[in-house]
Design a protein around this motif. Structure first.
Motif, mmCIF file in Angstrom:
data_model
loop_
_atom_site.group_PDB
_atom_site.id
_atom_site.type_symbol
_atom_site.label_atom_id
_atom_site.label_comp_id
_atom_site.label_asym_id
_atom_site.label_seq_id
_atom_site.Cartn_x
_atom_site.Cartn_y
_atom_site.Cartn_z
ATOM 1 N N ARG A 166 0.818 -1.222 0.000
ATOM 2 C CA ARG A 166 0.000 0.000 0.000
ATOM 3 C C ARG A 166 0.857 1.280 0.000
ATOM 4 N NH1 ARG A 166 -5.198 0.840 1.480
ATOM 5 N NH2 ARG A 166 -5.390 -1.374 1.890
ATOM 6 N N VAL A 167 1.936 1.290 0.776
ATOM 7 C CA VAL A 167 2.765 2.490 0.909
ATOM 8 C C VAL A 167 3.451 2.834 -0.417
ATOM 9 C CG1 VAL A 167 4.751 3.458 2.166
ATOM 10 C CG2 VAL A 167 3.136 1.933 3.339
ATOM 11 N N LYS A 168 3.785 1.782 -1.184
ATOM 12 C CA LYS A 168 4.523 2.025 -2.428
ATOM 13 C C LYS A 168 3.589 2.206 -3.630
ATOM 14 C CE LYS A 168 8.660 -0.180 -0.808
ATOM 15 N NZ LYS A 168 8.816 -1.440 -0.121
ATOM 16 N N ALA A 169 2.280 2.109 -3.390
ATOM 17 C CA ALA A 169 1.323 2.106 -4.505
ATOM 18 C C ALA A 169 1.332 3.417 -5.299
ATOM 19 C CB ALA A 169 -0.080 1.793 -3.994
ATOM 20 N N GLY A 170 1.513 4.561 -4.600
ATOM 21 C CA GLY A 170 1.438 5.864 -5.272
ATOM 22 C C GLY A 170 2.489 6.000 -6.358
ATOM 23 N N SER A 171 3.759 5.722 -6.004
ATOM 24 C CA SER A 171 4.834 5.883 -6.988
ATOM 25 C C SER A 171 4.719 4.828 -8.084
ATOM 26 C CB SER A 171 6.199 5.811 -6.307
ATOM 27 O OG SER A 171 6.298 4.603 -5.597
ATOM 28 N N PHE A 172 4.221 3.636 -7.711
ATOM 29 C CA PHE A 172 4.018 2.549 -8.680
ATOM 30 C C PHE A 172 2.993 2.976 -9.752
ATOM 31 C CE2 PHE A 172 1.367 -1.382 -9.416
ATOM 32 C CZ PHE A 172 2.302 -2.105 -10.137
ATOM 33 N N LEU A 173 1.896 3.553 -9.280
ATOM 34 C CA LEU A 173 0.858 4.014 -10.208
ATOM 35 C C LEU A 173 1.408 5.101 -11.131
ATOM 36 C CD1 LEU A 173 -2.503 4.308 -8.233
ATOM 37 C CD2 LEU A 173 -1.686 2.485 -9.705
ATOM 38 N N SER A 174 2.168 6.041 -10.551
ATOM 39 C CA SER A 174 2.700 7.141 -11.366
ATOM 40 C C SER A 174 3.634 6.600 -12.449
ATOM 41 C CB SER A 174 3.494 8.126 -10.519
ATOM 42 O OG SER A 174 2.760 8.480 -9.412
ATOM 43 N N LEU A 175 4.470 5.637 -12.072
ATOM 44 C CA LEU A 175 5.414 5.077 -13.042
ATOM 45 C C LEU A 175 4.671 4.355 -14.175
ATOM 46 C CD1 LEU A 175 8.395 4.820 -13.636
ATOM 47 C CD2 LEU A 175 8.447 2.711 -12.283
ATOM 48 N N MET A 176 3.656 3.605 -13.804
ATOM 49 C CA MET A 176 2.855 2.902 -14.827
ATOM 50 C C MET A 176 2.244 3.929 -15.785
ATOM 51 S SD MET A 176 2.462 -0.467 -14.621
ATOM 52 C CE MET A 176 2.635 -1.841 -13.511
ATOM 53 N N GLN A 177 1.647 4.964 -15.185
ATOM 54 C CA GLN A 177 0.971 5.964 -16.017
ATOM 55 C C GLN A 177 1.967 6.708 -16.896
ATOM 56 O OE1 GLN A 177 -1.161 7.630 -12.785
ATOM 57 N NE2 GLN A 177 -2.863 6.197 -13.022
ATOM 58 N N ALA A 178 3.173 6.945 -16.369
ATOM 59 C CA ALA A 178 4.205 7.624 -17.173
ATOM 60 C C ALA A 178 4.582 6.781 -18.391
ATOM 61 C CB ALA A 178 5.434 7.881 -16.318
ATOM 62 N N HIS A 179 4.405 5.462 -18.283
ATOM 63 C CA HIS A 179 4.681 4.581 -19.426
ATOM 64 C C HIS A 179 3.423 4.343 -20.270
ATOM 65 C CE1 HIS A 179 8.460 3.692 -17.373
ATOM 66 N NE2 HIS A 179 8.889 3.306 -18.564
ATOM 67 N N GLY A 180 2.382 5.091 -20.000
ATOM 68 C CA GLY A 180 1.153 4.967 -20.797
ATOM 69 C C GLY A 180 0.349 3.721 -20.481
ATOM 70 N N ILE A 181 0.597 3.128 -19.300
ATOM 71 C CA ILE A 181 -0.132 1.904 -18.937
ATOM 72 C C ILE A 181 -1.315 2.275 -18.052
ATOM 73 C CG2 ILE A 181 0.009 -0.315 -17.709
ATOM 74 C CD1 ILE A 181 3.123 -0.063 -18.331
ATOM 75 N N ARG A 182 -2.500 1.856 -18.484
ATOM 76 C CA ARG A 182 -3.679 2.100 -17.669
ATOM 77 C C ARG A 182 -3.683 1.074 -16.539
ATOM 78 N NH1 ARG A 182 -9.977 1.344 -19.252
ATOM 79 N NH2 ARG A 182 -10.747 1.980 -17.223
ATOM 80 N N ILE A 183 -3.862 1.558 -15.317
ATOM 81 C CA ILE A 183 -3.851 0.624 -14.185
ATOM 82 C C ILE A 183 -4.912 1.052 -13.187
ATOM 83 C CG2 ILE A 183 -1.875 1.879 -13.178
ATOM 84 C CD1 ILE A 183 -1.021 -1.031 -12.201
ATOM 85 N N SER A 184 -5.632 0.085 -12.632
ATOM 86 C CA SER A 184 -6.704 0.399 -11.676
ATOM 87 C C SER A 184 -6.454 -0.337 -10.378
ATOM 88 C CB SER A 184 -8.058 -0.071 -12.226
ATOM 89 O OG SER A 184 -8.267 0.405 -13.532
ATOM 90 N N LEU A 185 -6.705 0.362 -9.273
ATOM 91 C CA LEU A 185 -6.677 -0.306 -7.967
ATOM 92 C C LEU A 185 -8.088 -0.814 -7.728
ATOM 93 C CD1 LEU A 185 -4.503 2.112 -5.805
ATOM 94 C CD2 LEU A 185 -3.816 0.152 -7.200
ATOM 95 N N ILE A 186 -8.236 -2.119 -7.559
ATOM 96 C CA ILE A 186 -9.590 -2.688 -7.522
ATOM 97 C C ILE A 186 -9.962 -3.303 -6.167
ATOM 98 C CG2 ILE A 186 -9.720 -3.076 -10.014
ATOM 99 C CD1 ILE A 186 -9.144 -6.080 -9.409
ATOM 100 N N GLY A 187 -9.041 -3.288 -5.200
ATOM 101 C CA GLY A 187 -9.420 -3.860 -3.911
ATOM 102 C C GLY A 187 -8.253 -3.997 -2.961
#
Ligand code: ADP
Ligand code: TPP
Ligand code: MG
Length: 341
Positions: free
Chosen positions: A285-306
């Motif tokens: 959970r703590v690392k999720a923010g930077s993980f999401l940003s990196l994915m999005q910077a690579h144009g990858i759509r990612i959703s947190l679902i649970g």
């Protein structure tokens, strides 16, 4: 009438097919043409295989032969991605009916070659046999791990968030629409969008690389049999409970539109459809923010679902009307209790 394989012979066919997929690759020490291939790897090797059967995995009226070839490679690339690997080499074994036409097999190979070129893979060998049954294409892929460790199904930790790349259910919705007797439930542009999901899935290689290099990513699985089935696999392997939110499961507007027209809950396609070739996994959970940003910077759509919870391994769905258990259904080649037709 085109050319039959029996007019060409086994070796004539192999010659034609290897010409379609020929490429030079400095890692390949022995290429197609000897008893086996020899390749050089510098890192731990990841390997996978999947068989695709005419009538089970593809059908002429649902997919063109070039896309069959493309998708056959993608199915294996998706497994490599979910392990945190970089695919490098492939082997293709074909069981070909006596009545098969050369043209169809060549088209399948053009699709394989297209995917090889797009994702940096070299076909270094294979096998051709005859069969009195349907066409079977077996693709095996090897590659290297990109990070220090493979991504497993077994690492999910209580407190992690659950993520999924892209969207799910589109491929199954396309199949569903084609199996409707009147076939008129879907507009042309929606049909095109869903058809692309079914015929040309995209393996999530970059997402797999990012996960593999992020120590906060605790588990991953590719969505071949359906989101529910893959979540259950993670829950069981990790000994945790998975709680997902119905409203957060990513689906395409085209799928939701189609589902409304045929009065099917879109989650039926998203949870139990399969062949999405997305990655579902868990993340600290703590690392999720930077993980999401990196994915999005690579144009990858990612959703947190649970979220991952403690308790007996199982999957639950949080809906507006309460929490329900998600059955472990999805694509099963031998469903228990179902008699063959
Ligand atoms: N015939 C087999 N012999 C040995 N291992 C197998 C066989 N079939 C499947 N497996 C293994 O079982 C595991 C689960 O397979 P599968 O459900 O097909 O996974 P996936 O959905 O990722 O392709 C994989 O590790 C796979 O390699
Ligand atoms: C004609 C046809 N019927 C049904 C399907 C749907 N379908 C076939 S196999 C499958 C699941 C994935 O295949 P599998 O061999 O289980 O892949 P694996 O989990 O081993 O990667 C799905 C959803 C299809 N693609 N085509
Ligand atoms: Mg498999």
């Amino acid at each position: 009438m085109g050319l039959f394989i029996r007019e060409l012979g086994e070796f004539g066919l192999i010659e034609r097919l290897s010409a379609i997929v020929a490429r030079t690759d400095p890692r390949v020490l022995v290429n197609i043409g000897d008893d086996a291939a020899v390749v050089r790897y510098d890192r731990p090797v990841v390997m996978t295989t999947d068989a695709l059967v005419d009538g089970v995995h593809f059908r002429d009226d649902l997919i063109d032969p070039t896309s069959v070839g493309y998708k056959s490679l993608v199915a294996s690339l998706s497994d490599i991605a979910a392990m945190g690997g970089k695919p490098l080499h492939a082997m293709v074994a074909l069981a070909v009916p006596f009545t098969e036409q050369v043209e169809r097999i060549e088209a399948i190979y053009r699709g394989l070659d297209e995917a090889c070129a797009e994702f940096g893979v070299t076909i270094v060998g294979g096998d051709v046999v005859s069969t009195s049954g349907p066409l079977v294409i077996t693709v095996s892929v090897t590659g290297e791990l990109v990070g220090e460790r493979p991504l497993l199904r077994s690492g999910a930790q209580v407190g992690d968030v659950i993520f999924v790349t892209g969207d799910v259910g589109g491929s199954a919705a396309y199949l569903h629409s084609k199996n409707q007797s009147d076939g008129l439930h879907i507009g042309e542009s929606d049909e095109w969008i869903l058809q692309k999901r079914h015929q040309r899935p995209v393996p999530q290689l970059m997402a797999g690389h990012i996960c593999a290099q992020n120590p906060g990513c605790t588990s991953a699985n590719d969505v071949s049999d359906g989101l529910s089935s893959e979540l259950h696999e993670i829950a069981l392997a990790s000994g945790v409970r998975m709680m997902i939110d119905a409203d957060r499961i990513p689906t395409l507007p085209a799928l939701r539109h189609y589902a409304r027209v045929v009065s099917v809950d879109p989650l039926q396609f998203a949870l139990y459809g399969g062949e999405d070739y997305q990655i579902v996994g868990t993340m600290n959970r703590v690392k999720a923010g930077s993980f999401l940003s990196l994915m999005q910077a690579h144009g990858i759509r990612i959703s947190l679902i649970g979220q991952v919870k403690s308790g007996e391994p199982n999957v639950y769905l949080n809906t507006r009307s309460g929490i329900e258990e998600v059955p472990k259904k999805g694509y099963d080649h031998f469903p228990v209790g179902v008699e063959p037709v």
